[in-house]
Design a protein around this motif. Structure first.
Motif, mmCIF file in Angstrom:
data_model
loop_
_atom_site.group_PDB
_atom_site.id
_atom_site.type_symbol
_atom_site.label_atom_id
_atom_site.label_comp_id
_atom_site.label_asym_id
_atom_site.label_seq_id
_atom_site.Cartn_x
_atom_site.Cartn_y
_atom_site.Cartn_z
ATOM 1 N N PHE A 27 0.156 -5.126 8.848
ATOM 2 C CA PHE A 27 1.026 -4.128 8.497
ATOM 3 C C PHE A 27 2.414 -4.199 8.846
ATOM 4 O O PHE A 27 2.673 -4.293 10.244
ATOM 5 C CB PHE A 27 0.479 -2.952 8.434
ATOM 6 N N GLY A 28 3.593 -3.859 7.953
ATOM 7 C CA GLY A 28 4.744 -3.480 8.284
ATOM 8 C C GLY A 28 5.035 -1.922 9.096
ATOM 9 O O GLY A 28 3.735 -1.298 8.820
ATOM 10 N N GLN A 29 5.980 -1.613 9.327
ATOM 11 C CA GLN A 29 6.294 -0.537 10.219
ATOM 12 C C GLN A 29 6.243 0.821 8.915
ATOM 13 O O GLN A 29 6.184 2.017 9.186
ATOM 14 C CB GLN A 29 7.333 -0.215 10.908
ATOM 15 N N PHE A 47 3.824 0.544 2.785
ATOM 16 C CA PHE A 47 3.484 -0.408 3.614
ATOM 17 C C PHE A 47 3.334 -1.620 2.989
ATOM 18 O O PHE A 47 2.245 -1.846 1.998
ATOM 19 C CB PHE A 47 2.138 -0.049 4.399
ATOM 20 N N GLN A 99 0.901 5.526 1.007
ATOM 21 C CA GLN A 99 0.127 6.339 1.612
ATOM 22 C C GLN A 99 0.946 7.877 1.585
ATOM 23 O O GLN A 99 1.919 7.979 2.094
ATOM 24 C CB GLN A 99 0.126 6.000 3.104
ATOM 25 N N TYR A 107 0.836 -1.179 -0.079
ATOM 26 C CA TYR A 107 -0.016 0.127 -0.100
ATOM 27 C C TYR A 107 0.892 1.256 0.130
ATOM 28 O O TYR A 107 1.817 1.089 0.484
ATOM 29 C CB TYR A 107 -0.757 -0.093 1.304
#
Lengths: 115, 113
Positions: B103-105, B91, B39, B37
């Motif tokens: 989700f990852g960081q 992400f 953002q 994703y």
């Protein structure tokens, strides 16, 4: 086609107050979700729903409640707000049925500050 | 519990060049989905690409492609011909059933003109 709509976009809440974040989707998706995103972090799941009348806890449910009385709406309730709940809140929806699944559609988020 | 790790907090690339963002995950499942994703500063979450674990072929979407290594539990994103509009947080995410994404960081990508 509006997709996933969240209101409000921004809000400032005093410690101990309560409020409801609204989320509605017009895609007839059966699954809906609430995530929170703390600064510099990924999203964490608060609650989710697999259909009207059914809700379940995610990774970080404490301090929140949800309801799913209709397919379209999935409000998130904060009771006795605390500074730790300062975050950006995302609502999302998807369709999931057997082998058929759609990607998550996200709303634009609500930035909530608790002071 | 499943975990997703993005080891690069920040990356930068020159406009028109190629960049690869790394992601590893931990799961004992054999069937699952992986996502990237994007953002942007508007904070909107935009799906970039999706990979089904049962498919051996790497997913591609125009300038975006993945290198999915199931045995190594690795899922990297390659962005070719980087554009200024690609600047954003990226992400990596995993899900198994009920579409509950983990989700990852995140990795902040900067595009240098």
């Amino acid at each position: 086609n509006a997709g996933v709509t969240q209101t409000p976009k921004f809000h400032i809440l005093k410690i101990g107050q309560s409020m409801t974040l609204q989320c509605t989707q017009d895609m007839n998706h059966n699954y809906m979700y609430w995530y929170r995103q703390d600064p510099g972090m990924g999203l964490k799941l608060i609650y989710y729903s697999v259909g009207a009348g059914i809700t379940d806890k995610g990774e970080v449910p404490n301090g929140y409640n949800v309801s799913r009385s209709t397919t379209e709406d999935f409000p998130l309730r904060l009771e006795l707000a605390a500074p730790s709940q300062t975050s950006v809140y995302f609502c999302a929806s998807s369709y999931f049925q057997g082998e058929v699944t759609s990607p998550l559609h996200f709303g634009n988020g609500t930035r909530l500050t608790v002071t | 519990a499943q975990t997703v790790t993005q080891s690069q907090p920040e990356m930068s690339v020159q406009e028109a060049e190629t960049v690869t963002l790394s992601c590893t995950y931990d799961t004992s499942e054999s069937d699952y989905y992986l996502f990237w994703y994007k953002q942007p500063p508007s904070r909107q979450m935009i799906l970039v690409i999706r990979q089904e674990a049962y498919k051996q072929q790497n997913a591609t979407e125009n300038r975006f492609s993945v290198n999915f290594q199931k045995a190594a539990k690795s899922f990297s994103l390659k962005i070719s011909d980087s554009q200024l509009g690609d600047a954003a947080m990226y992400f990596c995410a995993y899900c198994k059933g009920a579409q509950k994404l983990v989700f990852g960081q995140g990795t902040r990508l900067t595009i240098n003109p």
